[in-house]
Design an enzyme around this catalytic site. Structure first.
Site, PDB file in Angstrom:
ATOM      1  CE  LYS A   1      -4.485   1.368   1.499  1.00 33.92           C
ATOM      2  NZ  LYS A   1      -5.655   1.119   2.280  1.00 33.92           N
TER       3      LYS A   1
ATOM      4  CE  LYS B   1     -12.355 -10.097  -1.624  1.00 37.09           C
ATOM      5  NZ  LYS B   1     -11.964 -11.377  -1.082  1.00 37.09           N
TER       6      LYS B   1
ATOM      7  CE  LYS C   1      -3.339 -15.648  -4.877  1.00 39.28           C
ATOM      8  NZ  LYS C   1      -3.139 -14.959  -3.673  1.00 39.28           N
TER       9      LYS C   1
HETATM   10  P1  ADP Z   1      -8.618 -12.196  -2.631  1.00 36.61           P
HETATM   11  O1  ADP Z   1      -7.222 -12.284  -3.201  1.00 36.61           O
HETATM   12  O2  ADP Z   1      -9.648 -12.513  -3.635  1.00 36.61           O
HETATM   13  O3  ADP Z   1      -8.876 -10.901  -1.893  1.00 36.61           O
HETATM   14  P2  ADP Z   1      -8.405 -13.304  -0.028  1.00 36.61           P
HETATM   15  O4  ADP Z   1      -7.119 -12.616   0.200  1.00 36.61           O
HETATM   16  O5  ADP Z   1      -9.609 -12.863   0.738  1.00 36.61           O
HETATM   17  O6  ADP Z   1      -8.735 -13.341  -1.585  1.00 36.61           O
HETATM   18  O7  ADP Z   1      -8.178 -14.853   0.152  1.00 36.61           O
HETATM   19  C1  ADP Z   1      -8.545 -15.608   1.268  1.00 36.61           C
HETATM   20  C2  ADP Z   1      -7.758 -16.892   1.193  1.00 36.61           C
HETATM   21  O8  ADP Z   1      -8.088 -17.602  -0.023  1.00 36.61           O
HETATM   22  C3  ADP Z   1      -6.256 -16.631   1.114  1.00 36.61           C
HETATM   23  O9  ADP Z   1      -5.663 -16.818   2.352  1.00 36.61           O
HETATM   24  C4  ADP Z   1      -5.747 -17.680   0.182  1.00 36.61           C
HETATM   25  O10 ADP Z   1      -5.367 -18.761   0.936  1.00 36.61           O
HETATM   26  C5  ADP Z   1      -6.920 -18.159  -0.615  1.00 36.61           C
HETATM   27  N1  ADP Z   1      -6.795 -17.716  -2.010  1.00 36.61           N
HETATM   28  C6  ADP Z   1      -7.247 -16.568  -2.556  1.00 36.61           C
HETATM   29  N2  ADP Z   1      -6.995 -16.525  -3.872  1.00 36.61           N
HETATM   30  C7  ADP Z   1      -6.355 -17.673  -4.177  1.00 36.61           C
HETATM   31  C8  ADP Z   1      -5.838 -18.240  -5.404  1.00 36.61           C
HETATM   32  N3  ADP Z   1      -5.967 -17.623  -6.557  1.00 36.61           N
HETATM   33  N4  ADP Z   1      -5.239 -19.430  -5.339  1.00 36.61           N
HETATM   34  C9  ADP Z   1      -5.155 -20.089  -4.178  1.00 36.61           C
HETATM   35  N5  ADP Z   1      -5.604 -19.633  -3.003  1.00 36.61           N
HETATM   36  C10 ADP Z   1      -6.213 -18.435  -2.986  1.00 36.61           C
END
Ligand code: ADP
Ligand code: TRP
Length: 322
Positions: free
Chosen positions: A110, A192, A189
């Protein structure tokens, strides 16, 4: 084995969340003790809307139950219903070097973007450490992106123990092999924040639409292709049965397979794979009071354990016994 993990209520679950984190929670829920919580205090660092946060919190609990988290096996609760964790967080903050937190990704990224970060984001990993240490957890199933936070937790716990005696159990992270990085619709990857997600609970038509948008290259249909490096195949292999994957992989290698056909097969396999969870979700969502009751009794259990650990930590550093 005492297992703990948290999930932030920040929106609808996508395939990355499911295959990267949630499947592991489900596998480990039969441990001696398993604690899973909705990290609404952490979500407060990004969700600044009262109604949205409350709704996402209940939704996250419904999602976990729909995926098969069994409240008779694992303790399911909401982070803020265990105030002992916030109390413990202060004890840990007082011994945490600024430099340790300055190196953590979320804050560093950030700052690098020139955005102003608040103290909540800066101290986020310490609250996460309190979450873990409050229940004497020894195993923390997480996605790869959370490994740094578990290391920070070990550092903080280790230095507290060094100063005040053996108060905390040092936890270990557990990362799922294989599906550690689920690709999104653009091949990057899935996340969101990149807008490239496939949402688990989108209705079949919505899901099909998201799948049809997956980016593909312009190589001719006839050309043989390597399935392992192809986004569509990688996603297909998560939701299709083993024999179907083998067959699809062979067809990739032979050539003559169009991406449109793979997308159709992927949409059909996804619909079947998530059908049960989708039905379960509708059921839980129709009885939110049952979900609230599960969360309340989970919190009562969790508080019992957290109180014990907090008292141990308070006594060790001289907050009691005056
Ligand atoms: P985002 O990246 O969509 O904001 P989060 O950070 O809320 O997702 O992710 C919550 C958990 O889901 C993370 O701790 C991670 O373990 C898993 N996760 C999120 N995206 C992926 C991905 N593309 N591949 C594998 N695991 C993921
Ligand atoms: N930071 C984690 C995430 O974004 C959520 C979380 C909060 C967590 N506290 C935790 C995960 C404790 C494991 C253990 O995914």
């Amino acid at each position: 084995m005492r297992v703990l993990s948290g999930i932030q209520p920040t929106g609808r679950p996508h395939w990355g969340n499911y295959f990267g984190a949630i499947t592991q929670y489900l596998e480990l829920q039969h441990a001696d003790q398993a604690f899973y919580f909705i990290a609404n205090l952490h979500a407060l660092t990004t969700v600044r809307d009262q109604q949205a946060l409350a709704q996402y919190t209940l939704d996250a609990a419904i999602d976990l139950l729909a995926f098969g988290l069994d409240p008779d096996e694992a303790v399911l609760f909401v982070q803020s219903d265990v105030p002992e964790v916030s109390q413990l967080c202060w004890l840990l903050l007082t011994g945490t070097p600024m430099g340790l937190l300055e190196r953590c990704h979320a804050f560093k990224d950030k700052k690098a973007k020139g955005l102003s970060a608040d103290a909540g984001l800066f101290t986020y990993p310490v609250l996460q450490a309190a979450d873990i240490l409050a229940y004497d957890s020894d195993t923390v199933p997480v996605g790869e992106d959370q490994l740094q936070h578990i290391e920070v937790c070990r550092d903080i716990a280790g230095s507290f123990n060094h100063k005040f005696g053996e108060v905390f159990v040092l936890p270990r992270a557990k990362v799922l092999d294989g599906s550690a990085r689920v690709p999104g619709t653009d091949g990057e990857k899935m996340s969101k924040s990149y807008g490239n997600t496939l949402d688990v609970f989108a209705d079949p038509a919505g899901q099909r639409k998201q799948i049809m948008r997956i980016a593909t290259d312009s190589r001719p249909v006839d050309q043989p292709k390597d399935p392992e490096t192809d986004t569509l195949y990688q996603l297909y292999s998560l939701v299709a049965p083993a024999e179907a994957c083998q067959e699809m992989a062979d067809r990739y290698r032979q050539g003559g397979l169009g991406y449109g056909e793979v997308k159709k097969a992927l949409a059909a396999a996804a619909e079947t794979f998530f059908a049960e969870a989708r039905a379960q979700r509708d059921d839980w969502a129709s009885r939110p009071d049952d979900v609230r009751e599960i969360l309340q009794s989970g919190a009562a259990w969790a508080r019992k354990k957290a109180r014990e650990v907090l008292q141990r930590a308070q006594a060790a550093c001289g907050l009691t016994g005056y």
